[in-house]
Design an enzyme around this catalytic site. Structure first.
Site: not given
Ligand code: PGA
Length: 252
Positions: A10, A12, A96, A98, A168, A174, A214
């Site tokens: 991904n 992003k 996702h 985000e 996730e 991250g 991560s």
């Protein structure tokens, strides 16, 4: 049923078309490995139309990071599932964290996107995961099951089969933090059991459950080979060959 492991990058909102070429060039030497582990690159949408040519000599696929829930029409700036098919996408990430957090995508909306992707014969990668606060309150399973149920209640066993769910934890994305192996197994096993209950065992086994958050070269072998973990969804470490290849190499 044993699945071939699936590792999805991904990207992003990162990288250039040149960065993609550099990664793909380096991945050429891994073609034997890429026949054993399935790898797919979810790059920014503007680069997707280059992927057919760029990936021509590699056994890998590509996908998008988002899709609109409508078929077509006056939705300025949006991209439909049919358009993603047109440029050869196999996968599309939906929901996702985000997108849920920064763009207001709630579970019913994510479910509509999932449906639009499936209707266009894309394979949706449905992301689910709890925040740190939710984990600390003991709500992890309730949160991820509610996110999953939003899709399950509007689809069928036949359509859900062969799709992908990515667990996730929001607090692991991250951050360099990861759940313990026990925590990953407990969520993944609960997801698998939930699918058995909702549909049946055979259908549940066709669904690949990815872990994301991560994942790096040095924890991939540990996290991505656990019970009911069929691969990984990789953010930061997927941008460069040096950090990405150890992850899929760890799975052969
Ligand atoms: P990360 O991101 O690997 O950088 O933690 C994972 C993701 O957001 O899919």
């Amino acid at each position: 049923m044993m699945h071939q492991k699936l590792v999805v990058a991904n990207w992003k909102m990162n990288g250039t078309s040149a960065d993609i070429d550099v990664l793909l060039m380096a991945m050429q030497k891994d073609s034997a490995i890429l026949n054993q582990v399935e790898v797919s690159l979810c790059v920014p949408a503007v680069f997707l139309s280059n992927m057919r040519a760029a990936c021509a000599h590699l056994p890998i696929s590509w996908g998008a990071q988002n899709v609109n829930d409508k078929v077509a029409g006056a939705f300025t700036g949006e991209i439909s599932a049919q358009m993603l098919c047109d440029v050869g996408c196999r996968y599309v990430i939906v929901g996702h964290s985000e997108r849920r957090l920064y763009y207001g995508e709630d579970s019913p909306w994510v479910a509509q996107k999932w449906l639009a992707a499936r209707a266009a014969a894309l394979t949706p990668i449905l992301c689910v995961g709890e925040s740190l606060e939710e984990r600390e309150k003991g709500q992890t399973l309730a949160v991820v099951m509610a996110q999953l149920d939003a899709v399950l209640k509007i689809t069928t066993a036949k359509d859900f089969a062969h799709t992908v769910v990515a667990y996730e934890p929001v607090w692991a994305i991250g951050t360099g933090l990861t759940p313990t192996t026990g925590e990953v197994v407990s969520v993944h096993t609960a997801l698998r059991d939930h699918l058995v209950k909702q549909y049946d065992s055979a259908t549940s086994q066709t669904v690949r459950l990815l872990y994301g958050g991560s994942v790096k070269g040095d924890n991939a072998a540990q996290l991505l080979t656990l019970a009911n973990v069929d691969g990984g969804l990789i953010g930061g470490a997927s941008l460069k060959y040096e950090t990405f290849s150890p992850i899929y190499r760890a799975l052969i």
